[in-house]
Design a protein around this motif. Structure first.
Motif, PDB file in Angstrom:
ATOM      1  N   UNK A 130      -3.902  18.323   9.268  1.00  0.00           N
ATOM      2  CA  UNK A 130      -3.946  19.060   8.005  1.00  0.00           C
ATOM      3  C   UNK A 130      -3.901  18.040   6.870  1.00  0.00           C
ATOM      4  N   UNK A 131      -4.932  18.051   6.039  1.00  0.00           N
ATOM      5  CA  UNK A 131      -5.012  17.096   4.935  1.00  0.00           C
ATOM      6  C   UNK A 131      -5.269  17.836   3.633  1.00  0.00           C
ATOM      7  N   UNK A 132      -4.683  17.312   2.557  1.00  0.00           N
ATOM      8  CA  UNK A 132      -4.896  17.874   1.231  1.00  0.00           C
ATOM      9  C   UNK A 132      -6.077  17.171   0.573  1.00  0.00           C
ATOM     10  N   UNK A 133      -7.088  17.950   0.212  1.00  0.00           N
ATOM     11  CA  UNK A 133      -8.261  17.395  -0.453  1.00  0.00           C
ATOM     12  C   UNK A 133      -8.053  17.300  -1.961  1.00  0.00           C
ATOM     13  N   UNK A 134      -7.522  18.344  -2.540  1.00  0.00           N
ATOM     14  CA  UNK A 134      -7.266  18.409  -3.978  1.00  0.00           C
ATOM     15  C   UNK A 134      -5.952  19.135  -4.210  1.00  0.00           C
ATOM     16  N   UNK A 135      -5.181  18.722  -5.218  1.00  0.00           N
ATOM     17  CA  UNK A 135      -5.414  17.579  -6.098  1.00  0.00           C
ATOM     18  C   UNK A 135      -5.152  16.251  -5.385  1.00  0.00           C
ATOM     19  N   UNK A 136      -5.629  15.172  -5.988  1.00  0.00           N
ATOM     20  CA  UNK A 136      -5.378  13.852  -5.435  1.00  0.00           C
ATOM     21  C   UNK A 136      -3.903  13.493  -5.595  1.00  0.00           C
ATOM     22  N   UNK A 137      -3.359  12.855  -4.579  1.00  0.00           N
ATOM     23  CA  UNK A 137      -1.957  12.424  -4.603  1.00  0.00           C
ATOM     24  C   UNK A 137      -1.946  10.900  -4.637  1.00  0.00           C
ATOM     25  N   UNK A 138      -1.321  10.350  -5.641  1.00  0.00           N
ATOM     26  CA  UNK A 138      -1.319   8.891  -5.805  1.00  0.00           C
ATOM     27  C   UNK A 138      -0.788   8.173  -4.567  1.00  0.00           C
ATOM     28  N   UNK A 139       0.217   8.745  -3.935  1.00  0.00           N
ATOM     29  CA  UNK A 139       0.828   8.087  -2.779  1.00  0.00           C
ATOM     30  C   UNK A 139      -0.166   7.929  -1.629  1.00  0.00           C
ATOM     31  N   UNK A 140      -1.228   8.727  -1.614  1.00  0.00           N
ATOM     32  CA  UNK A 140      -2.223   8.638  -0.549  1.00  0.00           C
ATOM     33  C   UNK A 140      -3.253   7.541  -0.786  1.00  0.00           C
ATOM     34  N   UNK A 141      -3.105   6.830  -1.909  1.00  0.00           N
ATOM     35  CA  UNK A 141      -4.059   5.780  -2.243  1.00  0.00           C
ATOM     36  C   UNK A 141      -3.303   4.474  -2.499  1.00  0.00           C
ATOM     37  N   UNK A 142      -2.701   3.897  -1.483  1.00  0.00           N
ATOM     38  CA  UNK A 142      -1.971   2.639  -1.668  1.00  0.00           C
ATOM     39  C   UNK A 142      -2.921   1.511  -2.051  1.00  0.00           C
ATOM     40  N   UNK A 143      -2.462   0.671  -2.949  1.00  0.00           N
ATOM     41  CA  UNK A 143      -3.295  -0.445  -3.410  1.00  0.00           C
ATOM     42  C   UNK A 143      -2.837  -1.729  -2.748  1.00  0.00           C
ATOM     43  N   UNK A 144      -3.792  -2.509  -2.278  1.00  0.00           N
ATOM     44  CA  UNK A 144      -3.488  -3.788  -1.652  1.00  0.00           C
ATOM     45  C   UNK A 144      -3.994  -4.911  -2.544  1.00  0.00           C
ATOM     46  N   UNK A 145      -3.157  -5.906  -2.854  1.00  0.00           N
ATOM     47  CA  UNK A 145      -3.591  -7.000  -3.722  1.00  0.00           C
ATOM     48  C   UNK A 145      -4.688  -7.812  -3.064  1.00  0.00           C
ATOM     49  N   UNK A 146      -5.581  -8.381  -3.850  1.00  0.00           N
ATOM     50  CA  UNK A 146      -6.664  -9.194  -3.274  1.00  0.00           C
ATOM     51  C   UNK A 146      -6.125 -10.445  -2.602  1.00  0.00           C
ATOM     52  N   UNK A 147      -6.845 -10.944  -1.639  1.00  0.00           N
ATOM     53  CA  UNK A 147      -6.415 -12.155  -0.929  1.00  0.00           C
ATOM     54  C   UNK A 147      -6.426 -13.354  -1.886  1.00  0.00           C
ATOM     55  N   UNK A 148      -5.398 -14.177  -1.769  1.00  0.00           N
ATOM     56  CA  UNK A 148      -5.324 -15.354  -2.605  1.00  0.00           C
ATOM     57  C   UNK A 148      -4.334 -15.258  -3.734  1.00  0.00           C
ATOM     58  N   UNK A 149      -3.714 -14.087  -3.932  1.00  0.00           N
ATOM     59  CA  UNK A 149      -2.729 -13.977  -4.998  1.00  0.00           C
ATOM     60  C   UNK A 149      -2.594 -12.554  -5.487  1.00  0.00           C
ATOM     61  N   UNK A 150      -1.522 -12.270  -6.222  1.00  0.00           N
ATOM     62  CA  UNK A 150      -1.260 -10.910  -6.678  1.00  0.00           C
ATOM     63  C   UNK A 150      -1.994 -10.537  -7.956  1.00  0.00           C
ATOM     64  N   UNK A 151      -2.707 -11.515  -8.581  1.00  0.00           N
ATOM     65  CA  UNK A 151      -3.347 -11.242  -9.860  1.00  0.00           C
ATOM     66  C   UNK A 151      -4.532 -10.299  -9.679  1.00  0.00           C
TER      67      UNK A 151
END
Length: 295
Positions: A186-207
């Motif tokens: 069971x998945x929620x399509x809408x509304x979008x939940x921020x917690x479902x979109x974790x952000x990963x920093x780019x390789x080479x540094x947190x900038x």
């Protein structure tokens, strides 16, 4: 004991059934390979959509958008929740249809104001028999999942959400975790939940590398959420459900074929015993007749 003719007739019937179950197994196996290949081909596009949304939300923590609106002002007893239920068009797939339909029925009882969207002929017949109303049904979609068919479903859901006819949209389907393990999701399509979109920093540094979304992050979300994210989620669920159905049918047909072979072995043994008994009876009658003739 049944006559040899009756046993032979039954053996022919079981042999015909065995041919059918073997053919259905092979067809399901072919459909499964095609479906998994289709999902693998589309996976990079959906992954990019997901990472793009995650990047926008991470760069704009204060972003306010209608696709992010959880509508907290609406109490639970007044929230209109849409459930998209993916079932099959056919049976003979073990508990595949039963599991997802039972979960859907439970969710409908738990929700004050549900709206049901049915995908698949089995689901439509199931809810019709129980007099459970549904908003719309999408027939003949699950047998050949395509982006165009996913678009028809997703466009309807997005429009109802934007028109505030739905406050939440959820999708229920079966995922093939492994060849022997199918799980209802069971998945929620809408509304979008921020917690479902974790952000990963780019390789080479947190900038964060400099990125500009034009004409604005809001406009980009307006474009990619309906046509990229929601449509991709629906398409992925359709393919996963179709793959799960084929896997379940393969297991069911393999079990049916094994049972048919076991039955043929037992019938063959019974047939030989009956034929031996008939031959013995005939020899006894001949010997008895010859003895009476000598007298």
């Amino acid at each position: 004991m049944a006559s040899t003719k009756e046993i032979r007739t039954r053996m022919k019937s079981v042999e015909q059934t065995l041919k059918i179950t073997n053919a259905m197994y092979l067809i399901a196996s072919s459909n499964l390979r095609k479906a998994k290949a289709r999902l693998e081909q589309a996976a990079p596009y959906f992954t990019k959509m997901h990472t793009t949304i995650a990047d926008i939300l991470h760069r704009s923590p204060e972003l306010s958008h209608h696709f992010l609106d959880r509508r907290p002002e609406i109490p639970a007893e007044e929230r209109k929740v849409g459930y998209v239920v993916l079932s099959g068009d056919k049976g003979l797939a073990g508990a595949y249809n039963h599991n997802v339909l039972k979960l859907a029925e439970r969710r409908l009882r738990e929700t004050a104001r549900p709206k049901l969207f049915v995908v698949g002929l089995v689901g439509r017949a199931y809810f019709q028999e129980r007099n459970i109303p549904f908003e719309e049904d999408f027939s003949y979609v699950v047998q050949n999942p395509t982006m165009s068919r996913a678009r028809d479903i997703s466009d309807e859901l997005v429009q109802q959400f934007l028109d505030r006819e739905l406050d939440e949209v959820r999708i229920l389907y079966t995922e093939m975790v492994s060849a022997l393990r199918l799980e209802v999701r069971e998945q929620t399509l809408l509304p979008l939940v921020r917690e479902n979109f974790p952000w990963e920093p780019p390789k080479g540094g947190p900038l964060l590398p400099p990125v500009t979304y034009l004409p604005s992050p809001e406009a980009v979300l307006d474009a990619i959420v309906p046509s990229g994210y929601v449509r991709g989620m629906v398409f992925g669920a359709l393919v996963e459900a179709f793959s799960s159905e084929q896997s379940a049918r393969m297991t069911a047909m393999e079990s049916a074929s094994d049972n048919a072979r076991d039955m043929l072995k037992k019938l063959s043994l019974t047939y030989n015993r009956a034929r031996q008994a008939a031959i013995t009876q005939e020899i006894t009658e001949i010997a008895g007749g010859a003895q009476n003739a000598r007298r």
